[in-house]
Scaffold this motif. Structure first.
Motif, PDB file in Angstrom:
ATOM      1  N   ASP A 161     -57.303   4.275  18.625  1.00 47.89           N
ATOM      2  CA  ASP A 161     -59.007   3.804  19.147  1.00 47.89           C
ATOM      3  C   ASP A 161     -59.981   3.931  17.983  1.00 47.89           C
ATOM      4  OD1 ASP A 161     -58.936   6.679  17.827  1.00 47.89           O
ATOM      5  OD2 ASP A 161     -59.813   6.858  20.563  1.00 47.89           O
ATOM      6  N   GLY A 162     -59.104   3.765  16.511  1.00 45.80           N
ATOM      7  CA  GLY A 162     -60.205   4.184  15.514  1.00 45.80           C
ATOM      8  C   GLY A 162     -60.849   5.341  14.898  1.00 45.80           C
ATOM      9  N   ARG A 163     -60.515   6.978  15.464  1.00 45.20           N
ATOM     10  CA  ARG A 163     -61.011   7.803  15.090  1.00 45.20           C
ATOM     11  C   ARG A 163     -60.244   8.482  13.809  1.00 45.20           C
ATOM     12  NH1 ARG A 163     -58.706  11.628  20.645  1.00 45.20           N
ATOM     13  NH2 ARG A 163     -59.552   9.859  21.620  1.00 45.20           N
ATOM     14  N   LEU A 164     -61.729   9.471  13.220  1.00 42.76           N
ATOM     15  CA  LEU A 164     -60.453  10.061  12.442  1.00 42.76           C
ATOM     16  C   LEU A 164     -59.702  11.373  13.000  1.00 42.76           C
ATOM     17  CD1 LEU A 164     -63.276  10.587  10.448  1.00 42.76           C
ATOM     18  CD2 LEU A 164     -61.234   9.782   9.289  1.00 42.76           C
ATOM     19  N   ALA A 165     -58.660  11.700  12.697  1.00 46.01           N
ATOM     20  CA  ALA A 165     -58.154  12.842  13.589  1.00 46.01           C
ATOM     21  C   ALA A 165     -56.847  13.259  12.189  1.00 46.01           C
ATOM     22  CB  ALA A 165     -56.936  12.503  14.492  1.00 46.01           C
ATOM     23  N   PHE A 166     -57.202  14.666  12.442  1.00 45.75           N
ATOM     24  CA  PHE A 166     -55.851  15.695  12.118  1.00 45.75           C
ATOM     25  C   PHE A 166     -54.636  15.531  12.747  1.00 45.75           C
ATOM     26  CE2 PHE A 166     -60.621  17.648  11.478  1.00 45.75           C
ATOM     27  CZ  PHE A 166     -60.389  17.835  10.188  1.00 45.75           C
ATOM     28  N   VAL A 167     -53.918  15.794  11.722  1.00 44.90           N
ATOM     29  CA  VAL A 167     -52.277  15.567  12.248  1.00 44.90           C
ATOM     30  C   VAL A 167     -51.551  16.900  11.146  1.00 44.90           C
ATOM     31  CG1 VAL A 167     -50.045  14.498  11.710  1.00 44.90           C
ATOM     32  CG2 VAL A 167     -52.355  13.307  12.138  1.00 44.90           C
ATOM     33  N   LYS A 168     -51.028  18.005  12.249  1.00 44.40           N
ATOM     34  CA  LYS A 168     -50.730  19.122  11.881  1.00 44.40           C
ATOM     35  C   LYS A 168     -49.614  19.546  10.826  1.00 44.40           C
ATOM     36  CE  LYS A 168     -51.989  21.340  16.430  1.00 44.40           C
ATOM     37  NZ  LYS A 168     -51.081  22.334  17.701  1.00 44.40           N
ATOM     38  N   ASN A 169     -48.578  18.162  11.331  1.00 43.86           N
ATOM     39  CA  ASN A 169     -47.124  18.076  10.821  1.00 43.86           C
ATOM     40  C   ASN A 169     -47.651  16.735   9.736  1.00 43.86           C
ATOM     41  OD1 ASN A 169     -45.507  20.475  12.097  1.00 43.86           O
ATOM     42  ND2 ASN A 169     -46.363  19.196  13.930  1.00 43.86           N
ATOM     43  N   LEU A 209     -55.753  14.067   7.088  1.00 43.70           N
ATOM     44  CA  LEU A 209     -56.256  13.581   8.393  1.00 43.70           C
ATOM     45  C   LEU A 209     -56.476  11.959   8.160  1.00 43.70           C
ATOM     46  CD1 LEU A 209     -59.175  14.378   9.542  1.00 43.70           C
ATOM     47  CD2 LEU A 209     -59.986  13.278   7.280  1.00 43.70           C
ATOM     48  N   VAL A 210     -56.521  11.366   9.331  1.00 42.36           N
ATOM     49  CA  VAL A 210     -55.721  10.466   9.322  1.00 42.36           C
ATOM     50  C   VAL A 210     -56.378   9.298  10.327  1.00 42.36           C
ATOM     51  CG1 VAL A 210     -53.318  11.193   9.549  1.00 42.36           C
ATOM     52  CG2 VAL A 210     -54.282  10.228  11.416  1.00 42.36           C
ATOM     53  N   VAL A 211     -56.414   7.749  10.124  1.00 39.30           N
ATOM     54  CA  VAL A 211     -56.817   7.069  11.255  1.00 39.30           C
ATOM     55  C   VAL A 211     -55.401   6.160  11.181  1.00 39.30           C
ATOM     56  CG1 VAL A 211     -58.321   4.579  11.897  1.00 39.30           C
ATOM     57  CG2 VAL A 211     -59.049   7.001  10.442  1.00 39.30           C
ATOM     58  N   ASN A 212     -55.103   6.445  13.000  1.00 42.99           N
ATOM     59  CA  ASN A 212     -53.951   5.752  13.235  1.00 42.99           C
ATOM     60  C   ASN A 212     -53.849   4.083  13.236  1.00 42.99           C
ATOM     61  OD1 ASN A 212     -51.443   5.082  14.241  1.00 42.99           O
ATOM     62  ND2 ASN A 212     -51.599   5.910  15.834  1.00 42.99           N
ATOM     63  N   GLY A 213     -53.785   3.444  12.235  1.00 46.34           N
ATOM     64  CA  GLY A 213     -53.362   1.847  12.070  1.00 46.34           C
ATOM     65  C   GLY A 213     -54.525   1.789  10.500  1.00 46.34           C
ATOM     66  N   GLY A 214     -55.566   2.703  10.787  1.00 49.93           N
ATOM     67  CA  GLY A 214     -56.822   2.516   9.599  1.00 49.93           C
ATOM     68  C   GLY A 214     -56.637   3.314   8.525  1.00 49.93           C
ATOM     69  N   SER A 215     -57.691   3.161   8.423  1.00 54.78           N
ATOM     70  CA  SER A 215     -57.968   4.122   6.927  1.00 54.78           C
ATOM     71  C   SER A 215     -58.674   4.906   6.974  1.00 54.78           C
ATOM     72  CB  SER A 215     -57.837   3.126   5.079  1.00 54.78           C
ATOM     73  OG  SER A 215     -58.670   3.951   4.114  1.00 54.78           O
TER      74      SER A 215
END
Length: 273
Positions: free
Chosen positions: A229-237, A252-258
């Motif tokens: 959904d375009g959100r900035l999110a943290f990935v633990k692993n 720090l990621v955006v799934n499908g984005g930058s």
């Protein structure tokens, strides 16, 4: 034994890259992999990634990795002609590197217990009477602006020959600073941002009252768990770290984005206020 050779360097324009590879080939008879970087933390992330990759195979390769990020301005002025170099081994990999933040992630993962600090004039004073180098070239190396080509591959070749190069053995790598917590170490081609801390590190920081610049409600175990959904999110692993018995570094990621574009974070920036 299979061998691996690499250079991680901030002298990364085409001409400088070609010269370094040519000199390496002249000394080792091998073409190294080359990784251009701009920041010490970027070099630290790259070196950690190489060693992590070498650690996961079925053979234990021998090799040489040269690392250099050495500005001459600002605080680096205290060293004269750039920060000093050191050398150490991890398994059968000889690393010759500038001393500083480039080794901070290796300190974090307890990969290096001691390093051998190299003083270029002292090394040259040893090399000349032992006929490993002529006096004119030795004097040039002491003053050179391009130590990446003139000094570190040469000294690495001497180390590979098992010559007893003068150095200061420093235990505990006290000259290496701790990795700054949750700074940007690397931005990959997808825009994922590799950070310098683990999830445990984040929990410890939050207990001290640290405040994130980004929503900490968006923390997920893996990239595949992050909503599209375009959100900035943290990935633990995240994908970076060392081995399988240590926590991985967060991203720090955006799934499908930058995440790099959306956050506007640069290498060296902190995710905390």
């Amino acid at each position: 034994m299979d061998k691996f050779f690499a250079i991680i360097n901030d002298c990364a324009d085409e001409e400088a890259v070609a010269r370094q590879i040519a000199r390496f080939f002249a000394l080792f008879g091998e073409n190294p992999n080359f990784f251009g970087v701009k920041h010490e933390l970027e070099a630290a992330s790259c070196l950690l990634g190489l060693l992590d990759g070498l650690n996961g195979g079925t053979i234990q390769p021998e090799g040489v990795v040269l690392v250099n990020v050495a500005p001459r301005n600002g605080g680096a002025k205290k060293w004269g002609n750039g920060v000093p170099f050191c050398h150490f081994k991890i398994d059968n990999i000889t690393v010759v590197s500038t001393v500083g933040m480039v080794l901070s992630l290796h300190k974090k993962f307890d990969l290096v217990s001691s390093v051998h600090i190299l003083d270029i004039p002292t090394v040259m004073s040893w090399a000349v009477p032992n006929h490993y180098i002529d006096p004119v070239r030795a004097n040039y190396i002491i003053q050179t602006q391009f130590r990446s080509m003139e000094f570190i591959p040469l000294v690495a070749s001497w180390i590979q020959r098992k010559l007893q190069i003068p150095s200061e053995n420093v235990s505990g790598i006290e000259h290496v600073p701790d990795a700054p917590q949750f700074h940007v170490a690397y931005r990959d081609k997808f825009g994922n941002i590799k950070l310098t801390g683990t999830h445990e590190d984040m929990e410890n920081m939050l207990q001290t009252g640290a405040t994130s610049r980004f929503d900490l409600n968006n923390i997920f175990p893996y990239l595949s768990d992050v909503p599209d959904d375009g959100r900035l999110a943290f990935v633990k692993n995240g994908s970076s770290g060392f081995g399988y018995d240590h926590p991985r570094l967060m991203e720090l990621v955006v799934n499908g984005g930058s995440a790099a574009e959306k956050s506007r974070l640069n290498i060296g920036d902190s995710i905390f206020k």
